[in-house]
Design a protein around this motif. Structure first.
Motif, PDB file in Angstrom:
ATOM      1  N   ARG A 115      12.563  -1.003  -5.002  1.00 33.08           N
ATOM      2  CA  ARG A 115      13.266  -1.721  -3.943  1.00 33.08           C
ATOM      3  C   ARG A 115      13.082  -3.237  -4.037  1.00 33.08           C
ATOM      4  O   ARG A 115      13.779  -3.986  -3.355  1.00 33.08           O
ATOM      5  N   LEU A 116      12.164  -3.679  -4.873  1.00 30.61           N
ATOM      6  CA  LEU A 116      11.975  -5.126  -5.027  1.00 30.61           C
ATOM      7  C   LEU A 116      13.247  -5.788  -5.549  1.00 30.61           C
ATOM      8  O   LEU A 116      13.466  -6.976  -5.342  1.00 30.61           O
ATOM      9  N   SER A 155       7.804  -1.627   3.734  1.00 28.10           N
ATOM     10  CA  SER A 155       6.948  -0.825   2.862  1.00 28.10           C
ATOM     11  C   SER A 155       7.570  -0.743   1.473  1.00 28.10           C
ATOM     12  O   SER A 155       8.603  -0.096   1.274  1.00 28.10           O
ATOM     13  N   ILE A 156       6.976  -1.445   0.507  1.00 32.87           N
ATOM     14  CA  ILE A 156       7.381  -1.302  -0.897  1.00 32.87           C
ATOM     15  C   ILE A 156       6.096  -1.115  -1.695  1.00 32.87           C
ATOM     16  O   ILE A 156       5.471  -2.063  -2.140  1.00 32.87           O
ATOM     17  N   PRO A 157       5.658   0.165  -1.823  1.00 30.64           N
ATOM     18  CA  PRO A 157       4.331   0.422  -2.398  1.00 30.64           C
ATOM     19  C   PRO A 157       4.248   0.068  -3.878  1.00 30.64           C
ATOM     20  O   PRO A 157       5.248   0.081  -4.587  1.00 30.64           O
ATOM     21  N   TYR A 158       3.025  -0.227  -4.307  1.00 27.44           N
ATOM     22  CA  TYR A 158       2.795  -0.614  -5.702  1.00 27.44           C
ATOM     23  C   TYR A 158       3.244   0.434  -6.697  1.00 27.44           C
ATOM     24  O   TYR A 158       3.467   0.129  -7.852  1.00 27.44           O
ATOM     25  N   HIS A 159       3.367   1.680  -6.234  1.00 27.54           N
ATOM     26  CA  HIS A 159       3.750   2.742  -7.160  1.00 27.54           C
ATOM     27  C   HIS A 159       5.245   3.036  -7.118  1.00 27.54           C
ATOM     28  O   HIS A 159       5.718   3.979  -7.737  1.00 27.54           O
ATOM     29  N   ARG A 166       0.840  -1.201   0.000  1.00 28.29           N
ATOM     30  CA  ARG A 166       0.000   0.000   0.000  1.00 28.29           C
ATOM     31  C   ARG A 166       0.874   1.249   0.000  1.00 28.29           C
ATOM     32  O   ARG A 166       2.067   1.182   0.299  1.00 28.29           O
ATOM     33  N   PRO A 167       0.318   2.419  -0.269  1.00 28.59           N
ATOM     34  CA  PRO A 167       1.106   3.638  -0.109  1.00 28.59           C
ATOM     35  C   PRO A 167       1.663   3.714   1.322  1.00 28.59           C
ATOM     36  O   PRO A 167       1.032   3.222   2.265  1.00 28.59           O
ATOM     37  N   PRO A 168       2.850   4.319   1.488  1.00 28.02           N
ATOM     38  CA  PRO A 168       3.490   4.354   2.810  1.00 28.02           C
ATOM     39  C   PRO A 168       2.596   4.954   3.893  1.00 28.02           C
ATOM     40  O   PRO A 168       2.723   4.612   5.076  1.00 28.02           O
ATOM     41  N   ALA A 220       3.093 -10.634  -0.195  1.00 27.44           N
ATOM     42  CA  ALA A 220       2.737  -9.226  -0.337  1.00 27.44           C
ATOM     43  C   ALA A 220       1.280  -9.051   0.066  1.00 27.44           C
ATOM     44  O   ALA A 220       0.459  -9.938  -0.153  1.00 27.44           O
ATOM     45  N   TYR A 221       0.988  -7.903   0.680  1.00 30.77           N
ATOM     46  CA  TYR A 221      -0.398  -7.671   1.080  1.00 30.77           C
ATOM     47  C   TYR A 221      -0.834  -6.245   0.803  1.00 30.77           C
ATOM     48  O   TYR A 221      -0.027  -5.325   0.652  1.00 30.77           O
TER      49      TYR A 221
END
Ligand code: HEC
Ligand code: HEC
Length: 392
Positions: free
Chosen positions: A308-309, A300-304, A285-287, A320-321
């Motif tokens: 960092r992946l 925290s690795i947001p979809y946008h 999710r967004p941070p 991932a959630y």
């Protein structure tokens, strides 16, 4: 500065055949999830979301839930952005505030960079201009005379408003009217306009003919009371990006029962977590959402911002959630697969279910555990678009 990777066309959300005319051409239109793709394929471009034009920001950050065609109902019953009765009553300030602060406790995150989100003020303004262009301007709405909340409560029950909108504690499958930020953002005339005119093309009927003006004023007064007592929750410090990735680095590898070789249940993950298994948990999710509450140990690795992946070791199981509960986490899992990971999974029921069950979370002060969701609540996101088009 690390590059921002914005996924313009996201596989896994392909519920709509083609973008409507006027939307920018997607960078790539072939993104099946299973075929191996190069590490940096054409669907990923370097760009900070704040540097994009309004329509591109929308497709990169919002379409996952509100739909490429802006009609809503792709994930977690996110509402339509282009319903005329919505746009004619939503001021620019309402739209800006809804996007900037989101609706904490729902899948709608805070997108303002002041709250840990990806967008600066100018970008939010461009986004609002784009939404605005899709329908009527905001009208001047008449003030709402003060109604009687006690009578409104009876009407709310009688008209079964709560079966869709929940109550002070529960979000059901439609916009949560008791959400503290909704009540801050929405004016009485905005609320009344929705009740009188409904939202044609959605499940929201027009009650203007079935109820008197006074009754609708009573309903508005009652909706106003729904948030009473809801505390303004705090926020945790922003993620630094240096949080350790691996939980239990010396632990055993988890063995999970999977669904469709992609989804792992909250209970399965918790069992392995409790047993000290080695894994990485990614909050997609967004941070701003991570800063409210996250699974203990989740990074925290947001979809946008999936750059960092690249740092994630390929031999460790990844879960991932998100809250929606599959869309944003699905983006992260698909990106990991493109990077060559063999064991990235989606947390099936989403983070709210984990939280609801009392499993380990780190939460900011005042963030409450979500209450039991009614059937057809946030689990309803499995069937795509099944709630649209039930006009009354
Ligand atoms: C993960 C899913 C998700 C994403 C991504 C998302 N939203 Fe939402 N949005 C929702 C949900 C769900 C709601 C309703 C929340 C509630 O229950 O009150 C919502 C509510 C809203 C509202 C308030 C609408 C109303 O009628 O009150 C606006 C405006 C909005 N979103 C705009 C956006 C924009 C613009 C973006 C992209 C920057 C975005 N959203 C991204 C899920 C999402
Ligand atoms: C069958 C389900 C259902 C029922 C019953 C229902 N609503 Fe709604 N309502 C919705 C949906 C769905 C939306 C959002 C539609 C959209 O714009 O996509 C909505 C939107 C609204 C909004 C606007 C919120 C916003 O932020 O845009 C208000 C206010 C509202 N409803 C109040 C009520 C009240 C009061 C009642 C009872 C008199 C009621 N609703 C009954 C489904 C329902």
């Amino acid at each position: 500065m690390r590059p921002w990777l914005v996924v313009l066309l996201i596989a896994g959300c392909e519920t709509n055949a083609a973008p409507p005319p006027g939307t920018p051409p997607p960078v790539s239109s072939s993104a099946p999830t299973s075929t191996p793709a190069p590490v940096r394929d054409a669907s990923v471009v370097d760009a900070h979301p704040s540097s994009l034009a309004g329509p591109q920001i929308y497709q990169a950050l919002c379409a996952q839930c509100h739909g490429k065609d802006l009609k809503g109902y792709v994930a977690d019953n996110a509402p339509s952005m282009i319903s005329p009765t919505f746009l004619e009553s939503a001021t620019d300030d309402f739209l800006k505030a809804s996007i900037a602060t989101g609706r904490p406790g729902t899948a709608m995150a805070a997108y303002s960079n002041k709250l840990g989100g990806p967008l600066d003020d100018a970008a939010i303004t461009r986004l609002v201009t784009y939404l605005r262009e899709q329908g009527p301007k905001a009208k001047e709405l008449p003030a709402v005379p003060k109604g009687d909340p006690a009578k409104g409560e009876g009407l709310y029950a009688k008209a079964s408003c709560g079966s869709c909108h929940g109550d002070a504690t529960i979000r059901r499958d439609s916009i949560h009217l008791a959400n503290t930020m909704f009540l801050v953002q929405a004016t009485d005339p905005f609320i009344k306009h929705a009740i009188v005119n409904g939202r044609p093309g959605t499940k929201m009927a027009a009650f203007g003919a079935a109820m008197s003006d006074a009754e609708i004023n009573d309903l508005v007064a009652y909706v106003r009371t729904l948030g009473t007592g809801a505390k303004q929750a705090g926020m945790l410090p922003a993620p630094t990006g240096k949080e350790p990735l691996v939980i239990n680095p010396k632990g055993k590898e988890p063995t999970w029962k999977l669904r469709e070789n992609r989804f792992v249940s909250v209970d399965e993950v918790h069992k392995a977590y409790k047993a000290g298994a080695k894994m990485i948990i990614v909050d997609a999710r967004p941070p701003s959402d991570w800063m409210r509450a996250h699974i203990r140990g989740a990074v925290s690795i947001p979809y946008h911002d999936v750059a960092r992946l690249k740092d994630i070791p390929k031999d460790v199981a990844v879960v991932a959630y998100c809250a929606c509960p599959h869309h944003l986490s699905g983006i992260v899992v698909d990106e990991l697969k493109k990077l060559g990971h063999k064991k990235p999974y989606v947390l099936d029921e989403g983070v709210n279910d984990w939280h609801r069950k009392g499993y380990p979370m780190v939460a900011a002060e005042g963030v409450e555990r979500p209450t039991e969701q009614a059937p057809g609540g946030d689990h309803g996101g499995h069937g795509h678009g099944d709630h649209s088009g039930h006009g009354h």
